[in-house]
Motif scaffolding. Structure first.
Motif, PDB file in Angstrom:
ATOM      1  N   MET A   1      62.610  -5.164 -56.400  1.00 49.70           N
ATOM      2  CA  MET A   1      62.732  -6.401 -56.109  1.00 49.70           C
ATOM      3  C   MET A   1      63.913  -6.843 -56.849  1.00 49.70           C
ATOM      4  N   ARG A   2      64.800  -6.824 -58.180  1.00 51.67           N
ATOM      5  CA  ARG A   2      65.741  -7.214 -57.425  1.00 51.67           C
ATOM      6  C   ARG A   2      67.581  -6.921 -57.346  1.00 51.67           C
ATOM      7  N   SER A   3      67.594  -7.786 -57.226  1.00 53.08           N
ATOM      8  CA  SER A   3      69.062  -7.507 -55.808  1.00 53.08           C
ATOM      9  C   SER A   3      70.560  -7.083 -56.806  1.00 53.08           C
ATOM     10  N   ASP A   4      69.958  -6.670 -58.103  1.00 50.81           N
ATOM     11  CA  ASP A   4      71.268  -6.596 -58.767  1.00 50.81           C
ATOM     12  C   ASP A   4      71.680  -5.709 -59.632  1.00 50.81           C
ATOM     13  N   ILE A   5      71.022  -4.613 -58.872  1.00 45.65           N
ATOM     14  CA  ILE A   5      70.361  -2.927 -59.468  1.00 45.65           C
ATOM     15  C   ILE A   5      71.673  -1.878 -58.930  1.00 45.65           C
ATOM     16  N   THR A   6      72.435  -1.737 -59.777  1.00 43.21           N
ATOM     17  CA  THR A   6      73.520  -1.279 -59.799  1.00 43.21           C
ATOM     18  C   THR A   6      73.501   0.458 -59.020  1.00 43.21           C
ATOM     19  N   THR A   7      74.384   0.759 -58.332  1.00 46.20           N
ATOM     20  CA  THR A   7      74.858   2.227 -57.857  1.00 46.20           C
ATOM     21  C   THR A   7      75.278   3.124 -58.142  1.00 46.20           C
ATOM     22  N   ASP A 126      59.712  -1.687 -53.007  1.00 45.23           N
ATOM     23  CA  ASP A 126      60.608  -3.135 -52.512  1.00 45.23           C
ATOM     24  C   ASP A 126      59.088  -4.001 -53.209  1.00 45.23           C
ATOM     25  N   ARG A 127      59.221  -5.190 -52.576  1.00 44.68           N
ATOM     26  CA  ARG A 127      58.501  -6.650 -52.760  1.00 44.68           C
ATOM     27  C   ARG A 127      57.371  -6.342 -52.455  1.00 44.68           C
ATOM     28  N   THR A 128      57.042  -5.563 -51.146  1.00 45.21           N
ATOM     29  CA  THR A 128      55.900  -5.438 -50.320  1.00 45.21           C
ATOM     30  C   THR A 128      54.842  -4.496 -51.133  1.00 45.21           C
ATOM     31  N   LEU A 176      56.099  -3.894 -61.913  1.00 45.05           N
ATOM     32  CA  LEU A 176      55.712  -5.312 -61.634  1.00 45.05           C
ATOM     33  C   LEU A 176      55.509  -6.343 -62.717  1.00 45.05           C
ATOM     34  N   ILE A 177      55.978  -5.556 -63.912  1.00 40.09           N
ATOM     35  CA  ILE A 177      55.839  -5.991 -64.930  1.00 40.09           C
ATOM     36  C   ILE A 177      57.624  -6.800 -65.440  1.00 40.09           C
ATOM     37  N   CYS A 178      58.457  -5.763 -64.845  1.00 38.05           N
ATOM     38  CA  CYS A 178      59.751  -6.196 -65.160  1.00 38.05           C
ATOM     39  C   CYS A 178      60.424  -7.216 -64.311  1.00 38.05           C
ATOM     40  N   ALA A 179      59.848  -7.315 -63.264  1.00 35.71           N
ATOM     41  CA  ALA A 179      59.783  -8.051 -62.116  1.00 35.71           C
ATOM     42  C   ALA A 179      58.738  -9.439 -62.655  1.00 35.71           C
ATOM     43  N   GLY A 253      51.393 -13.650 -52.862  1.00 33.43           N
ATOM     44  CA  GLY A 253      52.791 -13.211 -52.811  1.00 33.43           C
ATOM     45  C   GLY A 253      54.161 -13.655 -52.980  1.00 33.43           C
ATOM     46  N   ARG A 254      54.924 -14.684 -54.087  1.00 35.61           N
ATOM     47  CA  ARG A 254      55.586 -15.135 -54.443  1.00 35.61           C
ATOM     48  C   ARG A 254      55.915 -14.580 -56.055  1.00 35.61           C
ATOM     49  N   PRO A 255      56.062 -13.769 -56.036  1.00 38.11           N
ATOM     50  CA  PRO A 255      56.362 -13.045 -57.664  1.00 38.11           C
ATOM     51  C   PRO A 255      58.152 -14.021 -57.855  1.00 38.11           C
ATOM     52  N   GLU A 256      59.003 -13.398 -56.597  1.00 35.09           N
ATOM     53  CA  GLU A 256      60.280 -13.905 -57.442  1.00 35.09           C
ATOM     54  C   GLU A 256      60.288 -15.774 -57.595  1.00 35.09           C
ATOM     55  N   LEU A 257      59.550 -16.597 -57.457  1.00 36.81           N
ATOM     56  CA  LEU A 257      59.267 -17.659 -58.496  1.00 36.81           C
ATOM     57  C   LEU A 257      59.564 -17.522 -59.673  1.00 36.81           C
ATOM     58  N   ILE A 258      58.519 -16.344 -60.165  1.00 37.01           N
ATOM     59  CA  ILE A 258      57.626 -16.428 -61.880  1.00 37.01           C
ATOM     60  C   ILE A 258      59.613 -17.152 -62.261  1.00 37.01           C
ATOM     61  N   THR A 259      60.414 -15.739 -62.277  1.00 28.76           N
ATOM     62  CA  THR A 259      62.128 -16.482 -62.428  1.00 28.76           C
ATOM     63  C   THR A 259      62.958 -16.792 -61.718  1.00 28.76           C
ATOM     64  N   ASP A 260      62.606 -17.859 -60.364  1.00 32.03           N
ATOM     65  CA  ASP A 260      63.705 -18.539 -60.108  1.00 32.03           C
ATOM     66  C   ASP A 260      64.017 -19.344 -61.098  1.00 32.03           C
TER      67      ASP A 260
END
Length: 445
Positions: A1-7, A126-128, A176-179, A253-260
């Motif tokens: 879900m998050r785009s800032d995950i370090t590799t 992933d988000r799906t 899910l909680i962290c997202a 299907g819009r969980p990103e809005l919770i922290t947007d």
């Protein structure tokens, strides 16, 4: 879900491997098999983690705090053909804990084995898949999110026990909680994905298999823990507006809005009114009471002061949808309508006039309908501060003038009702002595 995950291995991370074996004097206790290379206090903490009932449950991931301000990630794996546990330990400094690492990102085995001696967190769900999991768990989701919000209250709430057969399902819950949390909160959340002896676990979220040594007593369920299970006994549900709205966003299907924060600046954490306003802007239904929370939030000018013009207009337009909820089949809801009118007046200073005008007319109709049903208590112009022009007032006079005169002319109207109807007649610029005539220009309406 998050785009800032370090590799890459986060700064300040040291990864160790050790084995825990049953103690000779008491097989229920675990002790390190040989020198661990860890400080004595850290080795003891890892041993206590294992003794919360990790053996025999498959791979388990734990994330715990250290007294010095750092933290530790541990992956426990039952050793082949023995009662020992192999443990991989990533010691995170305070600097690393603030880096771009959400601990649950270290759930997959590959994070620990791709590069020996290093930790390489990576996206694994992933988000799906998370949205699909949220749909499967829709009955528990608002309760779990309410429990999590309680963890971050001024006085932290009790431990959360998630009863699941597989640690992997607990890991999905934690993802899910962290997202659903602000990033800093997601990185601070402590957990273990499985503990068959949860009384010995001290993390904020504890995965519990159904066969765990736990009494599920009434006192425990109501006061000492928050227990969530799809099958067994649970703690009572907590009524939490933020959690209800967040759960609805998952179902949409819009969980990103919770922290947007792209359209509405972030305010206080877990602000249900703000989150409902975000949903309004996205045209997502979140329920009547939640929309009224949004109206209350909008009515405070400081909340919308930093918003772009198009988003202010979007909230203004959304007020008509709340209006339909406030004046529904059951009749007007004066308190609800009053809240919406306050929101309108707050937004009107900044909204585009072309957007505000039809909203004002719609709210004017709702205000008149409410006033006519409560004529005896009307003492002020219900159309005040709506910014209606003469054409709008004439339109409303044509729609409501006959009803106003009917109250004036009714022989059984009380003096309070007649007084209220006179206030409405003046608001509509009606001549109370003539046949539904507009006093402004003496034109029959």
């Amino acid at each position: 879900m998050r785009s800032d995950i370090t590799t890459e291995t986060p700064p300040g991370v040291v990864v160790h491997r050790l084995r825990l074996r049953p103690a000779h004097e008491d097989p229920a206790l675990l002790v390190p098999a040989g020198d661990t290379g860890l400080a004595a206090g850290l080795a003891d903490q890892i041993r206590r983690l294992a003794e919360s009932g990790i053996r025999g449950t498959g791979p388990v991931l734990t994330y715990s705090r250290l007294p010095d301000g750092g933290s530790v990630l541990c992956r426990f794996i039952p050793a082949d053909n023995s009662s020992c546990l192999d443990v991989r330990v990533a010691v995170l400094s305070e600097e690393a804990a603030r880096a771009r690492l959400t601990p649950i990102d270290a759930w997959p085995e590959e994070c620990w084995t791709t590069r020996p001696g290093t930790l390489t967190p990576r996206p694994w769900i992933d988000r799906t898949e998370l949205v699909r999991f949220a749909a499967e768990a829709r009955g528990q989701l608002p309760c779990v999110l309410a429990d999590v919000r309680e963890l971050f209250a001024g006085r932290a709430g009790p431990q959360i026990l998630l009863v699941e057969r597989r640690p992997h399902d607990v890991a999905r819950w934690i993802a899910l909680i962290c997202a659903s949390l602000p990033q800093q909160a997601a990185r601070e959340l402590t957990f273990t994905t499985s503990a068959t002896r949860p009384y010995a676990a001290f993390e904020q979220i504890v995965g519990v298999p159904p066969e765990a040594e736990f009494a599920f007593s009434e006192v425990e369920l109501r006061h000492l823990y928050r227990v969530r299970s799809a099958e067994g006994r649970c703690s009572p549900a907590l009524g939490d507006p933020w959690a209800e709205i967040a759960a609805r966003l998952w179902q949409h299907g819009r969980p990103e809005l919770i922290t947007d924060t792209a359209r509405i600046p972030l305010g206080a954490p877990f602000d249900a009114g703000r989150l409902a306003a975000v949903a309004l802007l996205e045209l997502l239904p979140v329920g009547r009471e939640a929309e009224l929370l949004a109206a209350a939030w909008i009515s405070r000018p400081e909340n919308t002061g930093g918003m772009a013009q198009q988003d202010v207009d979007g909230l203004m337009d959304a007020l008509t949808r709340i209006d339909r909820a406030a004046v529904g089949a059951a009749g007007p809801r004066p308190a609800a309508l009053g809240q919406i009118l306050r929101a309108f007046r707050s937004l009107r200073r900044r909204a585009t006039p072309e957007v505000a005008a039809p909203v004002a007319l719609s709210l004017g109709r709702a205000a008149l309908r409410t006033a006519l049903d409560r004529c005896a208590v009307v003492s002020a112009d219900p159309l005040a501060d709506l910014g209606l022009d003469r054409a709008d007032r004439e339109r409303l006079a044509a729609e409501f003038g006959a009803e106003v005169r009917a109250v004036l002319d009714a022989g059984d109207s009380s003096s309070a009702e007649r007084a209220g109807s006179l206030v409405l007649a003046r608001a509509l610029e009606l001549d109370p002595s003539g046949p539904y005539e507009c006093a402004a220009n003496r034109r029959t309406v």
